[in-house]
Design an enzyme around this catalytic site. Structure first.
Site, PDB file in Angstrom:
ATOM      1  CB  THR A  24      -3.033  -0.810  18.974  1.00  8.26           C
ATOM      2  OG1 THR A  24      -3.871  -1.960  18.949  1.00  8.26           O
ATOM      3  CG2 THR A  24      -3.624   0.253  19.857  1.00  8.26           C
ATOM      4  CB  CYS A 110      25.052   7.956   2.068  1.00 10.49           C
ATOM      5  SG  CYS A 110      26.225   9.196   1.532  1.00 10.49           S
TER       6      CYS A 110
END
Length: 168
Positions: A24, A110
């Site tokens: 949903t 990173c």
């Protein structure tokens, strides 16, 4: 979906949505995210000034430590200060700071887990030893001036201890 239109699912899900979308729609979460985003954008300029002041204080304090070079220059993120601690291995300084309750990093987010000299610092003309001696300090919404002062109180002895270990 109108009859005769073929839709390619972006995820796989239950039969209640003809296997096109599962679950949903989380309307409450979407509304909450929109409210948080409006609040963050409204405070962006004020927060940038606050983070800049914290970074400037850290940079000023670090400049008083021999052989510590500030790599953060120009138009950089106000939330990050990067330094090179010459004559050390960054991991040694990081561990000593951690023992003093200070969180920092030896590389960019990173490059987490990569134990090689920073490619960025190498591209800036730093030696491999200097690039391997870099520390990144990041500030966030909960970072205070007292946090920076605590770091500046702990950092000189951590640097000296790391240099001593590096020389041995």
């Amino acid at each position: 979906v109108r009859r005769g239109v073929s839709v390619v699912p972006t995820g796989f899900g239950g039969g209640q949505e003809s296997r096109v979308r599962s679950g949903t729609v989380p309307v409450g979460l979407a509304v909450g995210f929109a409210a948080a985003l409006r609040d963050a954008v409204a405070r962006l300029d004020t927060e940038a000034l606050r983070l800049t002041a914290l970074g400037d204080r850290l940079i000023a304090g670090v400049r008083g430590i021999p052989e510590v070079r500030v790599n953060t220059v120009g138009a950089a993120s106000p939330a990050i200060v990067h330094v090179t601690v010459r004559g050390t291995r960054a991991d040694d300084v990081l561990l000593l700071l951690d023992a003093g309750g200070i969180d920092c990093s030896t590389g960019s987010a990173c490059a987490a887990g990569v134990h090689q000299p920073s490619e960025v610092l190498l591209a800036m003309g730093r030696t491999a030893a200097e690039a391997a001696a870099g520390l990144r300090f990041s500030f966030g919404p909960t970072t205070t001036a007292a946090d920076v002062e605590t770091l500046l109180a702990v950092l000189p002895s951590a640097v000296e201890r790391a240099r001593s270990a590096f020389r041995d």
